[in-house]
Design an enzyme around this catalytic site. Structure first.
Site, PDB file in Angstrom:
ATOM      1  CE1 TYR A 180      27.703  53.847  15.117  1.00 44.00           C
ATOM      2  CE2 TYR A 180      27.475  55.670  13.575  1.00 44.00           C
ATOM      3  CZ  TYR A 180      27.264  55.129  14.830  1.00 44.00           C
ATOM      4  OH  TYR A 180      26.630  55.871  15.786  1.00 44.00           O
TER       5      TYR A 180
ATOM      6  CE  LYS B 175      30.357  57.019  15.234  1.00 47.15           C
ATOM      7  NZ  LYS B 175      29.228  57.508  16.036  1.00 47.15           N
TER       8      LYS B 175
ATOM      9  CG  LEU C 114      31.676  57.629  20.468  1.00 48.34           C
ATOM     10  CD1 LEU C 114      32.061  56.174  20.236  1.00 48.34           C
ATOM     11  CD2 LEU C 114      30.876  58.150  19.293  1.00 48.34           C
TER      12      LEU C 114
END
Ligand code: PDD
Length: 308
Positions: free
Chosen positions: A54, A169, A227
């Site tokens: 996403y 992600k 991330l």
């Protein structure tokens, strides 16, 4: 396909008695549908295995922020799990813009998800590709974010129990969701997750930063432990251009508690000051000057790069 039109999903309406369509439009499987009745198949691998990727992109004044960074990371995450983008960048950008337009979105978020698609349940990834592309938008009143920026937020620390590929992600966010929920129940806004050596990795949905007493801006170096935040990348570029000293390295919870300032970054809030970590006030307990400067730098650079 129908999903329960519950009020949490469709936040434009709060009454349990009225079921009037909110006007929100979702994009799923190539179609623009009313948000309340858009859905995916019950055997979608996104649902069964969190076999999906996403992105969340901020929209300010009707323009997508850091769009190219989000698209590049989407492609990277998809590549890491052996998927191809369901649309080329050009057509994907066109759908993103169309979603902003159809939802009359000025300020808020665009959520984009690519799942591997619906198949008979099997752990083995299917050889064929029929990905599901989903997009939704959500309004976010700028005043709510500005209130956080003015007053700062608190964070609590918790062990980082996530998997070892946090650079992807993916929607496998249960550890993040549990940690964030604990933080909120403890009265904090965000959680800072801590690795086995006592170093902060990142927030449940934000990157973590401190400003040392020497005025150095520090954020963890990129690895599979965190991330690669798009906001983080834009802010580092902005800081470099402004001649601000920063360090990409690990920092411990102890160093964070003793820092002069702290803040978090994400698409949802840009730069948000952190004024408390667990029981300790950071600096004087109010948002710091360097943090405010970082916010201004981020806002200026991301706005200048945003395309209509
Ligand atoms: N979260 N770290 C994690 C674990 C995140 O989930 C996010 C973003 C970030 C910040 O990345 P960026 O600057 O690209 O938004 C860091 C999004 C906003 C979310 O899950 O809602």
């Amino acid at each position: 396909l129908k999903i329960v039109n519950n009020d949490a999903l469709d936040m434009t309406h709060s009454s349990h008695h009225t079921r009037a369509p909110s006007g929100r439009i979702a994009y799923v499987g190539g179609r623009y549908l009313p948000h309340g009745s858009a859905g995916v198949h019950i055997e979608d691998r996104g649902l069964q295995f969190a076999d999906s990727i996403y992105e969340v992109c901020a929209v300010t004044d009707g323009r997508l922020l850091d769009e190219e960074g989000h698209l590049a990371r989407l492609e990277r995450s998809l590549g890491a799990i052996g998927m191809k983008a369901p649309l080329e960048r050009g057509p994907l950008r066109a759908v993103m813009r169309e979603m902003v337009r159809r939802n009359h979105l000025r300020d808020g978020l665009l959520y984009l998800q690519v799942t591997r698609g619906a198949y008979a349940r099997d752990h083995m990834m299917p050889a064929t590709a029929k990905p599901t592309l989903i997009m939704t938008t959500r309004r976010l009143a700028p005043e709510i974010v500005e209130e956080r920026r003015r007053n700062g937020v608190s964070v609590v620390t918790r062990p980082d129990i996530r998997w070892r590929r946090c650079d992807i992600k993916a929607t496998a966010l249960l550890a993040n969701v549990m940690a964030k929920t604990e933080a909120r129940r403890a009265g904090a806004y965000e959680v800072w997750m801590v690795d086995e050596q006592g170093f902060v990795t990142e927030g449940a949905s934000t990157n973590a930063w401190i400003v040392t007493r020497e005025g150095r801006v520090v954020t963890r170096d990129l690895s599979s432990s965190i991330l690669a935040g798009v906001t983080r990348a834009t802010l580092l570029r902005a800081a470099a251009a402004a001649g601000i000293h920063f360090e990409e390295r690990r920092f411990s919870v102890g160093e964070a508690r003793a820092a002069a300032e702290a803040f978090i970054t994400s698409a949802t809030g840009g730069v948000i000051p952190v004024t408390r970590i667990d029981e300790d006030k950071i600096g004087s307990g109010v948002p710091g000057e360097i943090t405010r400067r970082m916010h201004e730098l981020y806002r200026a650079l991301s706005a200048s790069e945003a395309q209509s």
